[in-house]
Design a protein around this motif. Structure first.
Motif, PDB file in Angstrom:
ATOM      1  N   PHE A 175      23.064  14.173   1.856  1.00 54.13           N
ATOM      2  CA  PHE A 175      22.156  13.331   2.617  1.00 54.13           C
ATOM      3  C   PHE A 175      22.611  13.330   4.074  1.00 54.13           C
ATOM      4  O   PHE A 175      23.804  13.434   4.356  1.00 54.13           O
ATOM      5  CB  PHE A 175      22.162  11.891   2.093  1.00 54.13           C
ATOM      6  N   GLN A 176      21.663  13.191   4.990  1.00 54.76           N
ATOM      7  CA  GLN A 176      22.016  13.133   6.405  1.00 54.76           C
ATOM      8  C   GLN A 176      21.832  11.715   6.929  1.00 54.76           C
ATOM      9  O   GLN A 176      20.710  11.218   7.032  1.00 54.76           O
ATOM     10  CB  GLN A 176      21.144  14.096   7.219  1.00 54.76           C
ATOM     11  N   ASP A 178      21.395   9.135   9.663  1.00 50.93           N
ATOM     12  CA  ASP A 178      20.766   9.407  10.959  1.00 50.93           C
ATOM     13  C   ASP A 178      20.938   8.294  11.981  1.00 50.93           C
ATOM     14  O   ASP A 178      21.318   8.539  13.119  1.00 50.93           O
ATOM     15  CB  ASP A 178      19.276   9.668  10.751  1.00 50.93           C
ATOM     16  N   ARG A 215      17.881  10.451   7.489  1.00 45.76           N
ATOM     17  CA  ARG A 215      17.004  11.114   8.459  1.00 45.76           C
ATOM     18  C   ARG A 215      15.531  10.872   8.155  1.00 45.76           C
ATOM     19  O   ARG A 215      14.702  10.795   9.058  1.00 45.76           O
ATOM     20  CB  ARG A 215      17.304  12.615   8.485  1.00 45.76           C
ATOM     21  N   ASP A 216      15.179  10.729   6.858  1.00 49.24           N
ATOM     22  CA  ASP A 216      13.780  10.524   6.500  1.00 49.24           C
ATOM     23  C   ASP A 216      13.363   9.054   6.573  1.00 49.24           C
ATOM     24  O   ASP A 216      12.240   8.694   6.201  1.00 49.24           O
ATOM     25  CB  ASP A 216      13.485  11.073   5.096  1.00 49.24           C
ATOM     26  N   GLY A 217      14.262   8.192   7.051  1.00 51.44           N
ATOM     27  CA  GLY A 217      13.941   6.791   7.221  1.00 51.44           C
ATOM     28  C   GLY A 217      14.292   5.907   6.041  1.00 51.44           C
ATOM     29  O   GLY A 217      14.068   4.689   6.088  1.00 51.44           O
ATOM     30  N   THR A 218      14.846   6.484   4.978  1.00 50.43           N
ATOM     31  CA  THR A 218      15.230   5.704   3.809  1.00 50.43           C
ATOM     32  C   THR A 218      16.463   4.855   4.108  1.00 50.43           C
ATOM     33  O   THR A 218      17.480   5.385   4.559  1.00 50.43           O
ATOM     34  CB  THR A 218      15.544   6.620   2.612  1.00 50.43           C
TER      35      THR A 218
END
Length: 240
Positions: A175-176, A178, A215-218
């Motif tokens: 996972f990134q 962010d 990064r996807d806002g999660t």
């Protein structure tokens, strides 16, 4: 020198003189500050004025008093810039300090409505609750309660928590991480916080709530921390 004809209050001038000596390293952490009488005689000012200057420096964390012994220069505060997201471990290593954590508890609990809202999950969903004391060079800096969705971050163990959760999330789960948002408030230490941080009950602390996002806002993490105000400060860079 003290300028008695200046519109700047005398106590403030003395306060800034002492602060300047500390910041230049001429007064080092652990050094004893001269008695009020010596400052009063040196600058031909009242002891009440000297006391006011020293009290302000104590309140700002530059000095501390030890009953029956005197007033001493405090350890330098660790400066935490708020324009970059990194873990406590990464931050301490970058400063040349030895990071450590004392794990108080590690368990899976049902999410309260507040925790569920912060993590974007259903109420009562399983979350890791990690309670620990954060240390730098063996000095307690913060008491931290960390909440992570057990359905999102799978395989978290006590051994991983004792190292770096961020490293596990990024290197093992790919996972990134962010960005994060923080809310910082001033408060005073309760009995539990005072015990773990080795400060007096009622001493000033900083309460920080942080949401960390992928990064996807999660939302991946929700943290509540109590930091020692006498050892930690935050720096914000602003650009117009």
């Amino acid at each position: 020198m003290i300028k008695k004809d200046s519109p700047i209050p005398i106590y403030y001038q003395l306060q800034e003189l002492i602060k300047d000596l500390i910041e230049k390293g001429e007064l080092r952490p652990g050094d004893s500050i001269p008695p009020e009488r010596e400052y009063a005689e040196k600058y031909q000012i009242s002891r009440m004025t000297v006391r006011q200057a020293l009290t302000q420096l104590v309140n700002e964390g530059y000095l501390h008093r030890i009953q029956g012994k005197g007033t001493f220069v405090s350890e330098r505060k660790i400066e935490q810039p708020l324009h970059r997201l990194r873990s406590f471990t990464e931050d301490m290593v970058a400063r040349g300090l030895k990071p450590d954590s004392q794990l108080l508890s590690f368990e899976i609990i049902p999410a309260t409505s507040q925790i569920a809202s912060q993590l974007g999950i259903q109420e009562h969903g399983p979350v890791y609750e990690i309670k620990r004391i954060r240390l730098a060079d063996d000095v307690p800096m913060a008491v931290e309660s960390n909440y992570i969705s057990a359905n999102l971050v799978k395989g978290l163990t006590e051994q991983i928590v004792k190292k770096s959760v961020y490293a596990f999330i990024e290197e093992q789960l790919n996972f990134q991480i962010d960005h994060a948002s923080q809310v910082i408030e001033s408060s005073i230490a309760n009995q539990v916080e005072a015990k773990f941080l080795k400060i007096k009950k009622g001493a000033p602390i900083m309460l920080i709530q942080q949401q960390t996002f992928l990064r996807d806002g999660t939302p991946v993490e929700y943290v509540r921390s109590s930091y020692r105000a006498d050892r930690y400060k935050f720096m914000i860079q602003m650009k117009r």
